[in-house]
Scaffold this motif. Structure first.
Motif, PDB file in Angstrom:
ATOM      1  N   ILE A 170       0.623  -1.232  -0.198  1.00 60.40           N
ATOM      2  CA  ILE A 170      -0.277  -0.115  -0.236  1.00 60.40           C
ATOM      3  C   ILE A 170       0.849   1.258   0.328  1.00 60.40           C
ATOM      4  O   ILE A 170       0.290   2.051  -0.428  1.00 60.40           O
ATOM      5  N   ASP A 171       1.890   1.311   0.336  1.00 63.67           N
ATOM      6  CA  ASP A 171       2.963   2.478   1.242  1.00 63.67           C
ATOM      7  C   ASP A 171       3.086   2.291  -0.347  1.00 63.67           C
ATOM      8  O   ASP A 171       3.422   3.961  -1.014  1.00 63.67           O
ATOM      9  N   LEU A 172       3.889   1.871  -1.347  1.00 63.03           N
ATOM     10  CA  LEU A 172       4.234   1.965  -2.585  1.00 63.03           C
ATOM     11  C   LEU A 172       3.653   2.451  -3.644  1.00 63.03           C
ATOM     12  O   LEU A 172       3.839   3.059  -4.672  1.00 63.03           O
ATOM     13  N   ALA A 177       1.778   6.544  -6.915  1.00 59.40           N
ATOM     14  CA  ALA A 177       0.542   7.838  -6.825  1.00 59.40           C
ATOM     15  C   ALA A 177       1.206   9.344  -7.013  1.00 59.40           C
ATOM     16  O   ALA A 177       0.192  10.029  -7.447  1.00 59.40           O
ATOM     17  N   GLY A 178       2.763   9.036  -6.068  1.00 56.28           N
ATOM     18  CA  GLY A 178       2.664  10.572  -6.219  1.00 56.28           C
ATOM     19  C   GLY A 178       2.244  11.463  -4.921  1.00 56.28           C
ATOM     20  O   GLY A 178       1.891  12.504  -4.760  1.00 56.28           O
ATOM     21  N   ARG A 179       1.724  10.295  -3.581  1.00 57.20           N
ATOM     22  CA  ARG A 179       1.404  10.765  -2.456  1.00 57.20           C
ATOM     23  C   ARG A 179       1.629  10.579  -1.196  1.00 57.20           C
ATOM     24  O   ARG A 179       1.535  10.413  -0.247  1.00 57.20           O
ATOM     25  N   GLU A 180       3.316  10.938  -1.126  1.00 58.15           N
ATOM     26  CA  GLU A 180       4.024  10.290   0.074  1.00 58.15           C
ATOM     27  C   GLU A 180       3.523  11.552   1.245  1.00 58.15           C
ATOM     28  O   GLU A 180       3.774  10.851   2.014  1.00 58.15           O
ATOM     29  N   ALA A 181       2.978  12.421   0.849  1.00 56.68           N
ATOM     30  CA  ALA A 181       3.607  13.610   1.751  1.00 56.68           C
ATOM     31  C   ALA A 181       1.881  12.842   2.624  1.00 56.68           C
ATOM     32  O   ALA A 181       1.324  13.449   4.299  1.00 56.68           O
ATOM     33  N   GLU A 182       0.968  12.954   1.699  1.00 55.32           N
ATOM     34  CA  GLU A 182      -0.419  12.259   2.214  1.00 55.32           C
ATOM     35  C   GLU A 182      -0.627  11.509   2.798  1.00 55.32           C
ATOM     36  O   GLU A 182      -1.519  11.367   4.100  1.00 55.32           O
ATOM     37  N   TYR A 183       0.124  10.824   2.574  1.00 50.01           N
ATOM     38  CA  TYR A 183      -0.363   8.274   2.809  1.00 50.01           C
ATOM     39  C   TYR A 183       1.291   8.357   3.548  1.00 50.01           C
ATOM     40  O   TYR A 183       2.021   8.080   3.060  1.00 50.01           O
TER      41      TYR A 183
END
Length: 262
Positions: A170-172, A177-183
């Motif tokens: 899920i983290d990968l 998707a470029g959502r590191e900051a959100e998740y």
């Protein structure tokens, strides 16, 4: 079942390709509304039928004569497989629509009830030899009440056999998707995704939690971890999904546990 975005990630690592999204989205987690479409998809796809269910059944082993509860049983494919292996099966689900399909599948040979995981369950203490929780815990923000109830209905020494979204996968997926900051991997976070099936789009709300939070939830509820598994797909998948399996015979998707109620 697996989300569209999760399908895309698994596709890149050897799983199924994403489906086209058509139709209007339904309300969130409306399993009554898409019970038949979900069941049809779940019956034959790579991820559920030839990866998750075979892995759960392998971990269960010889179940002949054992009393087994399926927590979040859906339309009953796991219950049917366990019954065919000689288990005495019961199941519950929050969706009456899914349970109706389970009754059509199982007839009167299983005790099926509508109940919510995380609420008090309609079973006495120390009833079951095993509980299977197949891809259901990750719908919950707080695992504490659910695990406490599952431990309550297990006999001393009984097993909880569980599969959940693999937190690394899920983290990968979020990172791709470029959502590191959100998740952030280390946070317990809610995310909503679209599952296209049967000409409609289902909106599904799920909870990611990091691996240490998964472990702490299990041990905090009084379970002892005896197995952690990251299995291969069923051998039959090589013939049924040759391109996917040839590209990557193993992939991150779900994480499997066998837990003992000491």
């Amino acid at each position: 079942m697996i989300s569209n975005e999760h399908q895309e990630h698994v596709s890149s690592t050897g799983g199924t390709s994403p489906l086209a999204v058509t139709g209007e989205p339904s309300q969130i987690n409306d399993y009554d509304g898409f019970a038949e479409a979900y069941t049809a998809e779940n019956e034959t796809n790579l991820i559920n039928a030839y990866y998750e269910r075979p892995a759960m059944l392998a971990l269960a082993g010889d179940v002949a004569g054992r009393r087994i509860l399926d927590a979040g049983c859906g339309s009953g494919p796991m219950l049917a497989a366990l019954r065919d292996r000689g288990a005495i099966v019961s199941g519950f689900d929050a969706s009456a629509g899914m349970l109706e399909l389970a009754r059509q599948r199982l007839g009167d040979r299983a005790d099926l009830q509508v109940a919510d995981l995380g609420s008090p369950l309609p079973y006495p203490d120390n009833t079951f030899d095993d509980v299977v929780a197949s891809l259901v815990l990750h719908y919950l923000e707080d695992w504490g009440p659910a695990l406490a109830e599952l431990r309550r209905v297990l006999k001393p020494g009984g097993r909880l056999i569980a599969s959940v979204d693999h937190p690394f996968a899920i983290d990968l997926m979020h990172r791709q998707a470029g959502r590191e900051a959100e998740y952030n991997y280390f946070d317990t976070t809610n995310w909503t995704d679209e599952w296209p099936m049967g000409g409609q789009t289902a909106l599904i709300s799920l909870w990611h939690r990091p691996l240490h939070a998964v472990i702490e939830a299990f041990t905090g509820a009084g379970f002892r971890i005896t197995v952690i598994s990251e299995p291969e797909p069923d051998p039959a998948a090589r013939e049924l999904f040759p391109e996917a399996i040839a590209a990557k015979p193993r992939f991150l998707c779900f994480l499997f546990f066998v837990l003992q109620a000491d």
